[in-house]
Design a protein around this motif. Structure first.
Motif, PDB file in Angstrom:
ATOM      1  N   TYR A   1       1.104  -1.213  -0.035  1.00 29.85           N
ATOM      2  CA  TYR A   1       0.072  -0.109  -0.099  1.00 29.85           C
ATOM      3  C   TYR A   1       0.867   1.241   0.038  1.00 29.85           C
ATOM      4  O   TYR A   1       2.062   1.263   0.658  1.00 29.85           O
ATOM      5  CB  TYR A   1      -0.925  -0.072   1.243  1.00 29.85           C
TER       6      TYR A   1
ATOM      7  N   TYR B   1       2.045  11.716   2.486  1.00 28.60           N
ATOM      8  CA  TYR B   1       1.730  12.754   3.495  1.00 28.60           C
ATOM      9  C   TYR B   1       2.370  13.949   3.163  1.00 28.60           C
ATOM     10  O   TYR B   1       3.491  14.088   2.688  1.00 28.60           O
ATOM     11  CB  TYR B   1       1.977  11.927   4.806  1.00 28.60           C
TER      12      TYR B   1
ATOM     13  N   PHE C   1       5.967  13.367   2.584  1.00 29.46           N
ATOM     14  CA  PHE C   1       6.576  12.050   2.834  1.00 29.46           C
ATOM     15  C   PHE C   1       6.025  10.916   2.084  1.00 29.46           C
ATOM     16  O   PHE C   1       4.590  10.988   2.057  1.00 29.46           O
ATOM     17  CB  PHE C   1       6.514  11.575   4.352  1.00 29.46           C
TER      18      PHE C   1
ATOM     19  N   THR D   1      -0.797  -9.089   9.980  1.00 30.52           N
ATOM     20  CA  THR D   1       0.065  -7.994   9.806  1.00 30.52           C
ATOM     21  C   THR D   1      -0.697  -6.387   9.575  1.00 30.52           C
ATOM     22  O   THR D   1      -1.598  -6.599   9.025  1.00 30.52           O
ATOM     23  CB  THR D   1       1.017  -8.122   8.446  1.00 30.52           C
ATOM     24  N   SER D   2      -0.195  -5.595  10.289  1.00 32.32           N
ATOM     25  CA  SER D   2      -0.953  -4.338  10.594  1.00 32.32           C
ATOM     26  C   SER D   2      -0.413  -3.502   9.129  1.00 32.32           C
ATOM     27  O   SER D   2       0.522  -3.202   8.986  1.00 32.32           O
ATOM     28  CB  SER D   2      -0.201  -3.520  11.732  1.00 32.32           C
ATOM     29  N   TYR D   3      -1.625  -3.146   8.496  1.00 38.28           N
ATOM     30  CA  TYR D   3      -1.076  -2.033   7.651  1.00 38.28           C
ATOM     31  C   TYR D   3      -0.825  -0.789   7.945  1.00 38.28           C
ATOM     32  O   TYR D   3      -0.254   0.003   7.112  1.00 38.28           O
ATOM     33  CB  TYR D   3      -2.555  -2.179   6.696  1.00 38.28           C
ATOM     34  N   GLY D   4      -1.097  -0.400   9.127  1.00 39.91           N
ATOM     35  CA  GLY D   4      -0.852   0.780   9.685  1.00 39.91           C
ATOM     36  C   GLY D   4       0.563   1.076  10.105  1.00 39.91           C
ATOM     37  O   GLY D   4       0.973   2.053  10.520  1.00 39.91           O
ATOM     38  N   LYS D   5       1.546  -0.073   9.772  1.00 43.19           N
ATOM     39  CA  LYS D   5       2.920   0.155  10.172  1.00 43.19           C
ATOM     40  C   LYS D   5       3.429   0.528   9.094  1.00 43.19           C
ATOM     41  O   LYS D   5       4.220  -0.190   8.274  1.00 43.19           O
ATOM     42  CB  LYS D   5       3.275  -1.443  10.397  1.00 43.19           C
ATOM     43  N   LEU D   6       3.663   1.670   9.077  1.00 42.89           N
ATOM     44  CA  LEU D   6       4.319   2.616   7.791  1.00 42.89           C
ATOM     45  C   LEU D   6       5.523   2.737   7.881  1.00 42.89           C
ATOM     46  O   LEU D   6       6.265   2.906   8.994  1.00 42.89           O
ATOM     47  CB  LEU D   6       3.512   4.007   7.678  1.00 42.89           C
TER      48      LEU D   6
ATOM     49  N   PHE E   1       8.480   5.041   6.205  1.00 44.16           N
ATOM     50  CA  PHE E   1       8.268   6.265   5.634  1.00 44.16           C
ATOM     51  C   PHE E   1       9.689   6.614   4.765  1.00 44.16           C
ATOM     52  O   PHE E   1      10.806   6.126   5.144  1.00 44.16           O
ATOM     53  CB  PHE E   1       8.247   7.707   6.522  1.00 44.16           C
TER      54      PHE E   1
END
Lengths: 118, 115
Positions: free
Chosen positions: A32, A36, A90, A101-106, A108
């Motif tokens: 994904y 930002y 960013f 697995t967390s999709y929020g674990k970005l 950058f």
């Protein structure tokens, strides 16, 4: 491990000029993808995101980004820059959710600082 | 509240002291994240909470760092025996739930300076 590269640390453009900010990622599958923006003293604001489907994604504030699988890129563009667009941008990636697995674990990139000249 | 709220916005502490940073996520958001933004390391994931599941602590840099989330809402990030390299902006974020299509909303951060 995934990584994100933003080759340009600092870009300067004139107001009204077009803009392209580069982002390349390294990941085993298509992650994904996100852009930002962070204005001085502000939190991160999501401009746009790509999960699947149409490779040209429209975002807020007149920004768009194009996903190119063959180049592992997700470049951000704007046809005409406004002085208020001056900020740090960013690019980020996240693994698709699978097996918890967390999709929020970005992850950058290092960011690109945009300066806009009047 | 309208957005993710963090406190304090600025904190100066002496090396060796413990600090606590607080995060109030957007009401109803079940997922909560902590990130750190520093000059040398950029933006780094620290920890993630989702509902009643065990948190993902894989980004915590050392055992001096811990976080908890009480009642599925407010979260506190604790740094024990602070070091100068802990100086950074600590960003909290929340999202409605895990999964595609859910935007992650970030707070304005807590700026920590260790002297």
């Amino acid at each position: 491990a995934q990584s994100v590269t933003q080759p340009d640390i600092h870009i300067t453009v004139s107001e009204g000029a077009s803009l392209e900010l580069r982002c390349n990622y390294s990941y085993g599958a298509t992650p994904y993808l996100f852009w930002y923006v962070q204005s001085p003293g502000q939190g991160l604001q999501l401009l746009l995101k790509y999960f699947s489907g149409d490779t040209l994604v429209q975002g807020i504030k007149g920004f768009e980004a194009e996903f190119k699988r063959s180049q592992s890129s997700f470049n951000l563009r704007k046809p005409s820059v406004h002085w208020s667009d001056a900020a740090e941008y960013f690019c980020a990636v996240a693994p698709p959710p699978a097996g918890g697995t967390s999709y929020g674990k970005l992850t950058f990139g290092q960011g690109t600082i945009l300066t806009v000249h009047p | 509240g309208a957005g993710v709220s963090q406190s304090p916005s600025n904190k100066v502490t002496e090396k060796g002291k413990d600090v606590e940073l607080r995060c109030d996520p957007i009401s109803g958001h079940t997922a909560l994240y902590w990130y750190r933004q520093s000059l040398g390391q950029g933006l780094e994931f620290l920890i993630y909470f989702q509902g009643n599941s065990a948190p993902d602590k894989s980004g915590l840099p050392s055992d001096r760092f811990s976080a908890e989330r009480t009642g599925g809402s407010v979260s506190t990030l604790t740094i024990q025996r602070t070091q100068q390299e802990d100086s950074a902006v600590y960003l909290c974020a929340s999202s409605p739930r895990q999964g595609p299509g859910n935007t992650i909303y970030f707070g304005e951060g807590s700026w920590l300076t260790v002297v």
